[in-house]
Design a protein around this motif. Structure first.
Motif, PDB file in Angstrom:
ATOM      1  N   LYS A 153       7.693  20.814 -46.020  1.00 45.61           N
ATOM      2  CA  LYS A 153       8.959  21.296 -46.592  1.00 45.61           C
ATOM      3  C   LYS A 153       8.921  22.821 -46.705  1.00 45.61           C
ATOM      4  O   LYS A 153       9.238  23.405 -47.743  1.00 45.61           O
ATOM      5  N   CYS A 154       8.504  23.439 -45.606  1.00 45.66           N
ATOM      6  CA  CYS A 154       8.446  24.901 -45.529  1.00 45.66           C
ATOM      7  C   CYS A 154       9.639  25.391 -44.714  1.00 45.66           C
ATOM      8  O   CYS A 154       9.749  25.095 -43.522  1.00 45.66           O
ATOM      9  N   ARG A 155      10.507  26.143 -45.373  1.00 46.22           N
ATOM     10  CA  ARG A 155      11.735  26.636 -44.745  1.00 46.22           C
ATOM     11  C   ARG A 155      11.838  28.146 -44.920  1.00 46.22           C
ATOM     12  O   ARG A 155      11.106  28.740 -45.698  1.00 46.22           O
ATOM     13  N   TYR A 156      12.782  28.717 -44.198  1.00 47.19           N
ATOM     14  CA  TYR A 156      13.123  30.112 -44.454  1.00 47.19           C
ATOM     15  C   TYR A 156      14.643  30.225 -44.544  1.00 47.19           C
ATOM     16  O   TYR A 156      15.386  29.415 -43.978  1.00 47.19           O
ATOM     17  N   LYS A 157      15.074  31.247 -45.284  1.00 49.10           N
ATOM     18  CA  LYS A 157      16.506  31.429 -45.537  1.00 49.10           C
ATOM     19  C   LYS A 157      17.061  32.451 -44.551  1.00 49.10           C
ATOM     20  O   LYS A 157      16.527  33.553 -44.404  1.00 49.10           O
ATOM     21  N   THR A 158      18.124  32.063 -43.847  1.00 44.18           N
ATOM     22  CA  THR A 158      18.774  32.962 -42.908  1.00 44.18           C
ATOM     23  C   THR A 158      20.280  32.793 -43.005  1.00 44.18           C
ATOM     24  O   THR A 158      20.794  31.668 -42.932  1.00 44.18           O
ATOM     25  N   GLU A 159      20.988  33.888 -43.225  1.00 41.84           N
ATOM     26  CA  GLU A 159      22.446  33.890 -43.337  1.00 41.84           C
ATOM     27  C   GLU A 159      22.927  32.870 -44.358  1.00 41.84           C
ATOM     28  O   GLU A 159      23.894  32.140 -44.128  1.00 41.84           O
ATOM     29  N   GLY A 160      22.215  32.807 -45.481  1.00 38.92           N
ATOM     30  CA  GLY A 160      22.609  31.927 -46.573  1.00 38.92           C
ATOM     31  C   GLY A 160      22.231  30.469 -46.378  1.00 38.92           C
ATOM     32  O   GLY A 160      22.486  29.644 -47.258  1.00 38.92           O
ATOM     33  N   LYS A 161      21.635  30.128 -45.251  1.00 42.33           N
ATOM     34  CA  LYS A 161      21.214  28.753 -44.991  1.00 42.33           C
ATOM     35  C   LYS A 161      19.696  28.700 -44.886  1.00 42.33           C
ATOM     36  O   LYS A 161      19.037  29.703 -44.653  1.00 42.33           O
ATOM     37  N   SER A 162      19.136  27.495 -45.046  1.00 45.03           N
ATOM     38  CA  SER A 162      17.691  27.341 -44.881  1.00 45.03           C
ATOM     39  C   SER A 162      17.417  26.439 -43.687  1.00 45.03           C
ATOM     40  O   SER A 162      18.167  25.488 -43.428  1.00 45.03           O
ATOM     41  N   GLN A 163      16.342  26.754 -42.952  1.00 39.71           N
ATOM     42  CA  GLN A 163      15.927  25.901 -41.852  1.00 39.71           C
ATOM     43  C   GLN A 163      14.410  25.916 -41.772  1.00 39.71           C
ATOM     44  O   GLN A 163      13.746  26.808 -42.312  1.00 39.71           O
ATOM     45  N   PHE A 164      13.870  24.917 -41.085  1.00 40.85           N
ATOM     46  CA  PHE A 164      12.430  24.792 -40.996  1.00 40.85           C
ATOM     47  C   PHE A 164      11.838  25.889 -40.110  1.00 40.85           C
ATOM     48  O   PHE A 164      12.424  26.277 -39.098  1.00 40.85           O
ATOM     49  N   VAL A 165      10.668  26.356 -40.500  1.00 45.19           N
ATOM     50  CA  VAL A 165       9.917  27.328 -39.715  1.00 45.19           C
ATOM     51  C   VAL A 165       9.143  26.610 -38.616  1.00 45.19           C
ATOM     52  O   VAL A 165       9.095  25.374 -38.563  1.00 45.19           O
ATOM     53  N   HIS A 166       8.518  27.374 -37.743  1.00 53.85           N
ATOM     54  CA  HIS A 166       7.521  26.861 -36.810  1.00 53.85           C
ATOM     55  C   HIS A 166       6.152  27.330 -37.286  1.00 53.85           C
ATOM     56  O   HIS A 166       5.996  28.478 -37.728  1.00 53.85           O
ATOM     57  N   THR A 167       5.151  26.455 -37.230  1.00 58.96           N
ATOM     58  CA  THR A 167       3.786  26.821 -37.616  1.00 58.96           C
ATOM     59  C   THR A 167       2.888  26.807 -36.383  1.00 58.96           C
ATOM     60  O   THR A 167       3.070  26.007 -35.464  1.00 58.96           O
ATOM     61  N   LEU A 168       1.919  27.734 -36.388  1.00 59.27           N
ATOM     62  CA  LEU A 168       0.959  27.852 -35.297  1.00 59.27           C
ATOM     63  C   LEU A 168      -0.421  28.108 -35.887  1.00 59.27           C
ATOM     64  O   LEU A 168      -0.536  28.666 -36.983  1.00 59.27           O
TER      65      LEU A 168
END
Length: 422
Positions: A367-382
């Protein structure tokens, strides 16, 4: 973890990806969709039931205000049945949610489009090889004999203390090991990675977060009393630093590096291929972890590959880079590059690093997300090994043996404070 909506909307693509992996349970995709339909049904019925209860509650209030006690009592009797129905539906909903989660945990990640199908290691793509390789010829000594000759590593003493796969390093062997760790950490920090010193044990939630559970449960050491797992790699605690975290877009990318001991049961591993440092139950490794915006993750993966390659060039070891086929890619990864070094005395390639992009597979579990333009979406992990030490040590000892002793590459000699083992 793949989201059920992704399975539903991309069923054909998912099944093609699972076929690349030779996944034996493609029916789980349909089972997950069916379980989600079941969950939605119970949720809808519960919502309807609660809505009716609210309507009746308001009706009771109006009847009481009108002095219609008989009507109010009649309405109250209806709520008892709705309450009982709600309790039953809540139990059914919880069971349906648990069943859906259980199925989703069993479905591996979908390989990236560049990943080819294949059954295993023999089908991996050789992307680059630094040198033509050959053995050292007659009289070449494998690293386990070199370690004994120069009193660098004692494998038998480790057996007495703990068991097979737990070597003891002495003198210049211990110093060389320490020099490699420090060198890798310093190079990672120079490349912009923030050093982290994480715990070497994790809880169950952390194991599920990065995909070690339930896939690799049998390979992890576990303390029943404390409900804690010894880490198989620093990737697990470092990536879990960002579990249940909402990052700001300006904070990306996140770049961490960590040194740790790593513990792996390696159940069923025995024979000549695991002799010496080739496969251990406890070993040292320096890890790099990145958290990226989805559109940047594959450029980041290529950057990590270049970084690991630069480390091997400094070590002056013959190496090759493989892109793993679907059948050899780990459960959680979308694409992986393996680095192997040439062991001149054993005359074979030894894996020393894996660099992987997990896309959103870990992020959905974490449940790791980031906030962009007022919305949240999942990140990519490497993550990637930068680097794992045992086989690096084996190749350094074997490839650099001379009649005078073992020559230490210049970059590492500066850290070790000696340039020859004799």
């Amino acid at each position: 973890m793949l989201q059920v909506n992704f399975l539903r909307d991309n069923k054909e693509r998912v099944l093609e990806g699972l076929e690349k992996r030779n996944f034996k349970q493609p029916e789980l995709v349909e089972e997950a969709i069916s379980a989600d339909d079941n969950r939605k049904k119970f949720q809808f019925e519960l919502d309807q039931n609660l809505s009716e209860m609210n309507k009746i509650s308001k009706e009771i209030g109006m009847l009481m205000a009108q002095g219609n006690k008989e009507g109010a009592e009649s309405a109250k009797s209806k709520t008892a049945q709705f309450k009982e129905n709600s309790q039953t539906l809540q139990i059914q909903l919880k069971e349906a949610e648990a069943r859906l989660q259980e199925i989703l945990y069993l479905i591996p990640n979908i390989p990236y489009e560049k990943v080819i199908g294949g059954n295993g290691a023999d089908d991996n793509e050789n992307i680059f090889q630094s040198h033509a390789v050959e053995g050292l010829g007659e009289g070449a000594i494998p690293h386990w004999d070199l370690a004994k000759k120069y009193n660098l590593i004692d494998f038998e003493l480790g057996v007495k203390i703990a068991g097979a796969g737990f070597p003891v390093y002495f003198g210049k062997g211990a110093r060389l090991q320490r020099a490699l760790v420090q060198y890798f950490l310093d190079k990672n920090v120079e490349a912009g990675y923030l050093e982290v010193n994480p715990p070497h044990v994790v809880n169950e939630a952390s194991g599920y977060g990065t995909g070690q559970l339930p896939d690799k449960e049998g390979q992890m050491y576990y303390s029943e009393e404390d409900k804690l797992y010894l880490i198989p790699t620093a990737e697990v605690p470092v990536t879990n630093l960002y579990r249940d975290v909402l990052l700001e877009e300006k904070d990306l990318p996140v770049k961490n590096t960590a040194f740790s001991q790593c513990y792996r049961r390696e159940a069923g591993s025995y024979g000549a291929h695991v002799r010496g440092l080739n496969r251990l139950h406890q070993f040292e490794k320096v890890e790099i972890v990145r958290i990226e915006k989805p559109e940047n993750s594959y450029a980041a993966l290529e950057g990590m590959v270049k970084h690991v390659e630069s480390l091997l060039q400094d070590l002056e070891l013959p190496y090759r880079i493989l892109r793993l086929c679907g059948g050899d890619t780990s459960f959680a990864a979308a694409m992986t590059y393996d680095f192997e070094v040439w062991s001149a005395a054993q005359e074979k390639w030894l894996e020393v690093s894996s660099v992987s992009n997990f896309e959103t597979f870990q992020a959905t579990r974490l449940k790791c997300r980031y906030k962009t333009e007022g919305k949240s979406q999942f990140v990519h992990t490497l993550n990637g090994s930068a680097m794992a030490l045992p086989r690096i040590m084996a190749a350094l000892l074997e490839n650099n043996q001379t009649e005078e002793g073992i020559r230490i590459p210049k970059k590492i000699a500066e850290y070790a404070k000696f340039d020859m083992i004799s």
